[in-house]
Design a protein around this motif. Structure first.
Motif, PDB file in Angstrom:
ATOM      1  N   LYS A  21       0.807  -1.210   0.000  1.00  0.00           N
ATOM      2  CA  LYS A  21       0.000   0.000   0.000  1.00  0.00           C
ATOM      3  C   LYS A  21       0.844   1.266   0.000  1.00  0.00           C
ATOM      4  N   ALA A  22       0.268   2.318  -0.534  1.00  0.00           N
ATOM      5  CA  ALA A  22       0.934   3.625  -0.556  1.00  0.00           C
ATOM      6  C   ALA A  22       0.036   4.673   0.076  1.00  0.00           C
ATOM      7  N   LEU A  23       0.638   5.651   0.696  1.00  0.00           N
ATOM      8  CA  LEU A  23      -0.132   6.705   1.357  1.00  0.00           C
ATOM      9  C   LEU A  23      -0.872   7.543   0.328  1.00  0.00           C
ATOM     10  N   ASP A  24      -2.141   7.818   0.566  1.00  0.00           N
ATOM     11  CA  ASP A  24      -2.919   8.678  -0.320  1.00  0.00           C
ATOM     12  C   ASP A  24      -2.613  10.140   0.024  1.00  0.00           C
ATOM     13  N   VAL A  25      -1.521  10.654  -0.497  1.00  0.00           N
ATOM     14  CA  VAL A  25      -1.076  12.011  -0.185  1.00  0.00           C
ATOM     15  C   VAL A  25      -1.904  13.004  -0.987  1.00  0.00           C
ATOM     16  N   THR A  26      -1.765  14.287  -0.650  1.00  0.00           N
ATOM     17  CA  THR A  26      -2.584  15.306  -1.290  1.00  0.00           C
ATOM     18  C   THR A  26      -2.185  15.517  -2.744  1.00  0.00           C
ATOM     19  N   LYS A  27      -0.903  15.348  -3.073  1.00  0.00           N
ATOM     20  CA  LYS A  27      -0.510  15.503  -4.473  1.00  0.00           C
ATOM     21  C   LYS A  27      -1.034  14.315  -5.277  1.00  0.00           C
ATOM     22  N   LYS A  28      -1.191  14.534  -6.576  1.00  0.00           N
ATOM     23  CA  LYS A  28      -1.728  13.492  -7.437  1.00  0.00           C
ATOM     24  C   LYS A  28      -0.761  12.332  -7.522  1.00  0.00           C
ATOM     25  N   ASN A 200       5.907   5.204  -0.337  1.00  0.00           N
ATOM     26  CA  ASN A 200       5.478   4.067  -1.130  1.00  0.00           C
ATOM     27  C   ASN A 200       4.644   4.541  -2.314  1.00  0.00           C
ATOM     28  N   THR A 201       5.009   4.116  -3.506  1.00  0.00           N
ATOM     29  CA  THR A 201       4.265   4.474  -4.715  1.00  0.00           C
ATOM     30  C   THR A 201       3.624   3.246  -5.347  1.00  0.00           C
ATOM     31  N   LEU A 202       3.413   2.205  -4.542  1.00  0.00           N
ATOM     32  CA  LEU A 202       2.844   0.956  -5.062  1.00  0.00           C
ATOM     33  C   LEU A 202       1.554   0.627  -4.330  1.00  0.00           C
ATOM     34  N   GLY A 203       0.692   1.600  -4.217  1.00  0.00           N
ATOM     35  CA  GLY A 203      -0.489   1.399  -3.401  1.00  0.00           C
ATOM     36  C   GLY A 203      -1.798   1.562  -4.121  1.00  0.00           C
ATOM     37  N   ASN A 204      -2.844   1.590  -3.353  1.00  0.00           N
ATOM     38  CA  ASN A 204      -4.207   1.642  -3.880  1.00  0.00           C
ATOM     39  C   ASN A 204      -4.413   2.821  -4.830  1.00  0.00           C
ATOM     40  N   ASN A 214      -7.105   3.809   2.622  1.00  0.00           N
ATOM     41  CA  ASN A 214      -5.800   4.453   2.730  1.00  0.00           C
ATOM     42  C   ASN A 214      -4.711   3.395   2.804  1.00  0.00           C
ATOM     43  N   SER A 215      -3.464   3.875   2.631  1.00  0.00           N
ATOM     44  CA  SER A 215      -2.382   2.931   2.416  1.00  0.00           C
ATOM     45  C   SER A 215      -1.132   3.277   3.195  1.00  0.00           C
ATOM     46  N   ASN A 216      -0.209   2.344   3.278  1.00  0.00           N
ATOM     47  CA  ASN A 216       1.027   2.564   4.015  1.00  0.00           C
ATOM     48  C   ASN A 216       1.772   3.798   3.517  1.00  0.00           C
ATOM     49  N   LYS A 217       2.401   4.480   4.427  1.00  0.00           N
ATOM     50  CA  LYS A 217       3.152   5.683   4.081  1.00  0.00           C
ATOM     51  C   LYS A 217       4.486   5.351   3.438  1.00  0.00           C
ATOM     52  N   ASN A 240      11.267  10.697 -10.479  1.00  0.00           N
ATOM     53  CA  ASN A 240      10.173  11.247  -9.675  1.00  0.00           C
ATOM     54  C   ASN A 240       9.987  10.526  -8.343  1.00  0.00           C
ATOM     55  N   GLY A 241      10.853   9.576  -8.058  1.00  0.00           N
ATOM     56  CA  GLY A 241      10.751   8.838  -6.803  1.00  0.00           C
ATOM     57  C   GLY A 241       9.796   7.667  -6.850  1.00  0.00           C
ATOM     58  N   ASN A 242       9.279   7.325  -8.043  1.00  0.00           N
ATOM     59  CA  ASN A 242       8.405   6.169  -8.181  1.00  0.00           C
ATOM     60  C   ASN A 242       9.215   4.886  -8.253  1.00  0.00           C
ATOM     61  N   VAL A 243       8.730   3.840  -7.617  1.00  0.00           N
ATOM     62  CA  VAL A 243       9.411   2.552  -7.654  1.00  0.00           C
ATOM     63  C   VAL A 243       9.303   1.966  -9.057  1.00  0.00           C
ATOM     64  N   THR A 244      10.425   1.656  -9.664  1.00  0.00           N
ATOM     65  CA  THR A 244      10.435   1.017 -10.975  1.00  0.00           C
ATOM     66  C   THR A 244      10.794  -0.467 -10.879  1.00  0.00           C
ATOM     67  N   LYS A 245      11.430  -0.848  -9.783  1.00  0.00           N
ATOM     68  CA  LYS A 245      11.808  -2.255  -9.616  1.00  0.00           C
ATOM     69  C   LYS A 245      11.836  -2.604  -8.138  1.00  0.00           C
ATOM     70  N   MET A 246      11.283  -3.755  -7.805  1.00  0.00           N
ATOM     71  CA  MET A 246      11.333  -4.260  -6.441  1.00  0.00           C
ATOM     72  C   MET A 246      11.823  -5.697  -6.471  1.00  0.00           C
ATOM     73  N   ASN A 247      12.894  -5.957  -5.755  1.00  0.00           N
ATOM     74  CA  ASN A 247      13.419  -7.313  -5.604  1.00  0.00           C
ATOM     75  C   ASN A 247      13.173  -7.789  -4.179  1.00  0.00           C
ATOM     76  N   ILE A 248      12.761  -9.043  -4.041  1.00  0.00           N
ATOM     77  CA  ILE A 248      12.542  -9.637  -2.729  1.00  0.00           C
ATOM     78  C   ILE A 248      13.511 -10.791  -2.554  1.00  0.00           C
ATOM     79  N   PHE A 249      14.240 -10.797  -1.433  1.00  0.00           N
ATOM     80  CA  PHE A 249      15.255 -11.792  -1.166  1.00  0.00           C
ATOM     81  C   PHE A 249      14.935 -12.581   0.107  1.00  0.00           C
ATOM     82  N   ASP A 250      15.328 -13.827   0.111  1.00  0.00           N
ATOM     83  CA  ASP A 250      15.364 -14.616   1.337  1.00  0.00           C
ATOM     84  C   ASP A 250      16.582 -14.130   2.107  1.00  0.00           C
TER      85      ASP A 250
END
Length: 265
Positions: A21-28, A200-204, A214-217, A240-250
């Motif tokens: 989730k991503a925070l629903d901030v005031t900016k678009k 977080n830019t990967l939210g609702n 609403n979503s995680n900040k 712009n600070g948007n997530v373009t890649k997410m890697n998850i590791f053990d």
């Protein structure tokens, strides 16, 4: 069977979106154009279209098999007809492959339950597969998913705890009700840590799904499961600070378990 796969896929996507989730901030918020999820030798590609209000209107997905070099060699699961979303005053209807799901909204325009025809019923009687509860700040605090929606004998309950605008603990409890009324099940939990300097830019809001609340900040840094497993998240960003890649590791052995790549409008 294809209809059932698609409905399950959309349900998974809904749950996954609520996890990242991503925070629903005031900016678009930047809207996600599409993303790919790489797992093993397969890749799921999903794309999104929105209306002028930034609401999701079309969702498409296909799964492909990759060769050792990472190139697509064949399609292994076609998404079929895209999921289409139509908005009403008190609900949202998603239609896909000759079936539909109506998401009922409360007075704050938050999704509280769904209604859909039961494909296993000869009369296609209406049934509910998911229910959600929110706190006063519009964050989901409980979600109940009926995996068996014929007799409602099996369900999974998700309970969420928050701190500083982020989910810090998620408890998942399965319940199995036998024919004699006996209830059994098990429970486990996941605790979350965050990059407190990364929004977080990967939210609702980024997926045009404000009706999920609403979503995680911040961005998730670690997931710690009650069985001892720890997953570490690492990210790449655009200008712009948007997530373009997410890697998850053990975290224990350093093995990459999942890879997500995102594009924005």
């Amino acid at each position: 069977m294809k209809n059932r796969y698609l409905i399950v896929l959309i349900t998974i996507l809904l749950v996954c979106n609520s996890s990242f989730k991503a925070l629903d901030v005031t900016k678009k918020s930047s809207l996600v154009k599409g993303y790919s999820m790489l797992y093993g030798k397969y890749i799921l590609k999903t794309s999104y279209d929105y209306d002028s209000e930034g609401r999701l209107v079309k969702e498409s997905g296909n799964t492909y098999e990759l060769n050792k070099e990472g190139f697509i060699i064949q399609e292994v699961m076609a998404g079929g007809t895209p999921a289409m979303y139509t908005y009403f005053k008190d609900s949202i209807v998603m239609t896909v492959n000759n079936t539909w799901v109506r998401m009922i909204l409360n007075k704050k325009n938050l999704f509280i339950k769904n209604i859909t025809p039961n494909e296993f019923s000869k009369t296609n009687q209406l049934t509910t597969r998911e229910k959600r509860t929110y706190n006063s700040n519009g964050f989901v605090i409980k979600m109940e998913v009926f995996d068996d929606y014929v007799t409602y004998s099996y369900s999974m309950i998700y309970d969420y705890e928050y701190s500083n605008g982020n989910i810090i603990k998620e408890t998942r409890t399965s319940q199995n009700k036998s024919s004699d009324g006996t209830i059994s099940g098990n429970s486990y939990y996941i605790e979350y840590e965050y990059y407190e300097d990364k929004l977080n830019t990967l939210g609702n809001a980024n997926f045009g799904k404000n009706y999920l609340g609403n979503s995680n900040k911040n961005l998730i840094k670690r997931e710690k499961k009650s069985n001892g497993y720890i997953a570490k998240h690492e990210y790449e960003f655009d200008k712009n600070g948007n997530v373009t890649k997410m890697n998850i590791f053990d975290e224990k052995n350093g093995t990459k378990t999942d890879e997500y790549n995102y594009e924005y409008y």
